[in-house]
Scaffold this motif. Structure first.
Motif, PDB file in Angstrom:
ATOM      1  N   ASP A 160       0.845  -1.184   0.000  1.00  0.00           N
ATOM      2  CA  ASP A 160       0.000   0.000   0.000  1.00  0.00           C
ATOM      3  C   ASP A 160       0.885   1.240   0.000  1.00  0.00           C
ATOM      4  N   ASN A 161       0.401   2.313  -0.627  1.00  0.00           N
ATOM      5  CA  ASN A 161       1.203   3.534  -0.694  1.00  0.00           C
ATOM      6  C   ASN A 161       1.178   4.328   0.612  1.00  0.00           C
ATOM      7  N   ASN A 162       0.030   4.335   1.321  1.00  0.00           N
ATOM      8  CA  ASN A 162      -0.066   4.998   2.621  1.00  0.00           C
ATOM      9  C   ASN A 162       0.500   6.418   2.587  1.00  0.00           C
ATOM     10  N   PHE A 163      -0.198   7.295   1.900  1.00  0.00           N
ATOM     11  CA  PHE A 163       0.238   8.691   1.817  1.00  0.00           C
ATOM     12  C   PHE A 163       0.088   9.385   3.167  1.00  0.00           C
ATOM     13  N   ILE A 164       1.098  10.167   3.528  1.00  0.00           N
ATOM     14  CA  ILE A 164       1.055  10.946   4.763  1.00  0.00           C
ATOM     15  C   ILE A 164       1.471  12.384   4.464  1.00  0.00           C
ATOM     16  N   LEU A 165       1.091  13.288   5.350  1.00  0.00           N
ATOM     17  CA  LEU A 165       1.594  14.654   5.300  1.00  0.00           C
ATOM     18  C   LEU A 165       2.811  14.751   6.200  1.00  0.00           C
ATOM     19  N   CYS A 166       3.869  15.387   5.705  1.00  0.00           N
ATOM     20  CA  CYS A 166       5.039  15.574   6.564  1.00  0.00           C
ATOM     21  C   CYS A 166       5.777  16.846   6.189  1.00  0.00           C
ATOM     22  N   ALA A 167       6.669  17.247   7.080  1.00  0.00           N
ATOM     23  CA  ALA A 167       7.480  18.452   6.895  1.00  0.00           C
ATOM     24  C   ALA A 167       8.721  18.309   7.756  1.00  0.00           C
ATOM     25  N   SER A 168       9.673  19.188   7.550  1.00  0.00           N
ATOM     26  CA  SER A 168      10.884  19.162   8.378  1.00  0.00           C
ATOM     27  C   SER A 168      10.612  19.830   9.730  1.00  0.00           C
ATOM     28  N   PRO A 169      11.315  19.450  10.780  1.00  0.00           N
ATOM     29  CA  PRO A 169      11.157  20.126  12.082  1.00  0.00           C
ATOM     30  C   PRO A 169      11.409  21.625  11.971  1.00  0.00           C
ATOM     31  N   ALA A 241       8.564   6.343   0.789  1.00  0.00           N
ATOM     32  CA  ALA A 241       9.573   7.276   0.277  1.00  0.00           C
ATOM     33  C   ALA A 241      10.324   7.986   1.396  1.00  0.00           C
ATOM     34  N   VAL A 242       9.739   8.031   2.617  1.00  0.00           N
ATOM     35  CA  VAL A 242      10.329   8.851   3.685  1.00  0.00           C
ATOM     36  C   VAL A 242      10.500   8.070   4.994  1.00  0.00           C
ATOM     37  N   LYS A 243      10.432   6.730   4.921  1.00  0.00           N
ATOM     38  CA  LYS A 243      10.481   5.959   6.166  1.00  0.00           C
ATOM     39  C   LYS A 243      11.781   6.176   6.928  1.00  0.00           C
ATOM     40  N   ASP A 244      12.909   6.279   6.231  1.00  0.00           N
ATOM     41  CA  ASP A 244      14.188   6.502   6.916  1.00  0.00           C
ATOM     42  C   ASP A 244      14.219   7.879   7.571  1.00  0.00           C
ATOM     43  N   GLU A 245      13.714   8.879   6.876  1.00  0.00           N
ATOM     44  CA  GLU A 245      13.713  10.246   7.410  1.00  0.00           C
ATOM     45  C   GLU A 245      12.774  10.374   8.607  1.00  0.00           C
ATOM     46  N   LEU A 246      11.650   9.638   8.578  1.00  0.00           N
ATOM     47  CA  LEU A 246      10.755   9.640   9.737  1.00  0.00           C
ATOM     48  C   LEU A 246      11.420   8.966  10.934  1.00  0.00           C
ATOM     49  N   LEU A 251      12.379  14.320   9.166  1.00  0.00           N
ATOM     50  CA  LEU A 251      11.031  14.707   8.750  1.00  0.00           C
ATOM     51  C   LEU A 251      10.044  14.259   9.825  1.00  0.00           C
ATOM     52  N   LEU A 252       8.953  14.999   9.949  1.00  0.00           N
ATOM     53  CA  LEU A 252       7.931  14.691  10.946  1.00  0.00           C
ATOM     54  C   LEU A 252       6.574  14.564  10.273  1.00  0.00           C
ATOM     55  N   GLN A 253       5.793  13.589  10.720  1.00  0.00           N
ATOM     56  CA  GLN A 253       4.439  13.433  10.191  1.00  0.00           C
ATOM     57  C   GLN A 253       3.523  14.489  10.802  1.00  0.00           C
ATOM     58  N   VAL A 254       2.610  15.003   9.973  1.00  0.00           N
ATOM     59  CA  VAL A 254       1.666  16.047  10.378  1.00  0.00           C
ATOM     60  C   VAL A 254       0.239  15.509  10.237  1.00  0.00           C
ATOM     61  N   LEU A 255      -0.613  15.861  11.187  1.00  0.00           N
ATOM     62  CA  LEU A 255      -2.016  15.426  11.160  1.00  0.00           C
ATOM     63  C   LEU A 255      -2.107  13.901  10.989  1.00  0.00           C
TER      64      LEU A 255
END
Length: 296
Positions: A160-169, A241-246, A251-255
């Protein structure tokens, strides 16, 4: 009766020296062999064999024809062995097309281990966002998201793609974290340039399209990630695409309580291949390898 079968009979008669001997090799009546040889000569319009009550000999034309017939039958047998060998052992050229982001993040890191396990499979990789035709582009496997465009294709789900919102701290420290989906209109939103992924939806019962600020558009998932890491805003991006950064906190997940998608339904990534009665070993082992090694 096929021409190839007649060549087998002709060669055997020449090599054994008699129709009766050839009939025993093929477990047929001598008359059946004779009829097929006569049909071959009639089709060619020339006599290949001089027949007497005791012997069979080649005419001059027959000697020439036998040289070619030997090569034809031998090469066909060699071709059959080669194809059977391919069907038993994974080998040969394997062309794989995949989207850039998923390929770089999830597939390319696995390729060295696959090559080590199956050294006779020669892999050609294409990373592209374009829509491909497996037949016209001579592609064995395409890795894509979305629905099947053709009933002649089979899709094996990879994840599954499991889209999330994220941004840098850093971005969130400067602008604050959005309190709800309605407040996204006040933030810099990095959109993916692919036409089907530009909009943002929140999935709650039915999909609801979000109002977001017009901002940066980039045509690759890895491009989105680089902009995120350099504090350009928020992005809707697949978790893979961002599992390592999380994990490392860059990177931080938002909402996180909301379910997001770039279109009106949730999506997955699939390995797509042609519907055939027999799947070649090289395709089968690569599909199995992906399913076993891609982290869901």
């Amino acid at each position: 009766m096929s021409m190839l079968t007649r060549l087998h009979y002709f060669n055997c008669v020449v090599e054994t020296g008699s129709i009766s001997q050839a009939s025993r090799v093929f477990d047929l009546q001598p008359s059946s062999i004779s009829r097929q040889l006569a049909a071959l000569e009639k089709e060619l319009g020339i006599t290949l064999l001089n027949r007497t009550t005791r012997n069979i000999g080649l005419t001059e034309a027959g000697q020439t024809y036998y040289q070619y017939s030997q090569r034809i039958v031998a090469e066909l047998e060699q071709a059959n062995r080669a194809v059977n060998d391919l069907q038993q052992n994974p080998k040969g050229n394997l062309k794989i097309s995949m989207t850039v982001g998923f390929g770089e993040s999830c597939v390319l890191p696995l390729i060295p281990a696959f090559i080590h396990k199956y050294p006779e499979v020669k892999i050609e990789l294409e990373l592209s966002e374009r829509v491909i035709d497996l037949v016209e582009d001579n592609v064995d496997i395409a890795i894509r998201s979305g629905r099947l465009p053709d009933s002649n294709l089979i899709a094996g789900k990879l994840m599954d793609n499991n889209f999330i919102l994220c941004a840098s701290p850093e971005y969130l420290n400067t602008h604050g974290s959005p309190e709800n989906t309605e407040s996204l209109a006040d933030y810099d939103c990095i959109r993916y340039g692919y036409s089907g992924w530009r909009d943002w939806f929140v999935i709650k019962g039915k999909a609801r399209k979000l109002t977001i600020k017009e901002g940066l558009v980039v045509n690759s998932v890895n491009g989105q990630k680089q902009l995120l890491l350099n504090h350009a805003g928020l992005a809707l991006i697949p978790t893979w695409a961002v599992k390592d950064e999380l994990n490392n906190g860059t990177l931080l997940q938002v909402l996180a309580d909301s379910i997001f998608s770039p279109y009106e339904s949730l999506s997955s990534t699939y390995a797509i291949y042609l519907k055939r009665d027999l799947i070649s070993p090289k395709v089968r082992v690569f599909l199995d390898f992906l399913k076993e090694n891609i982290t869901k």
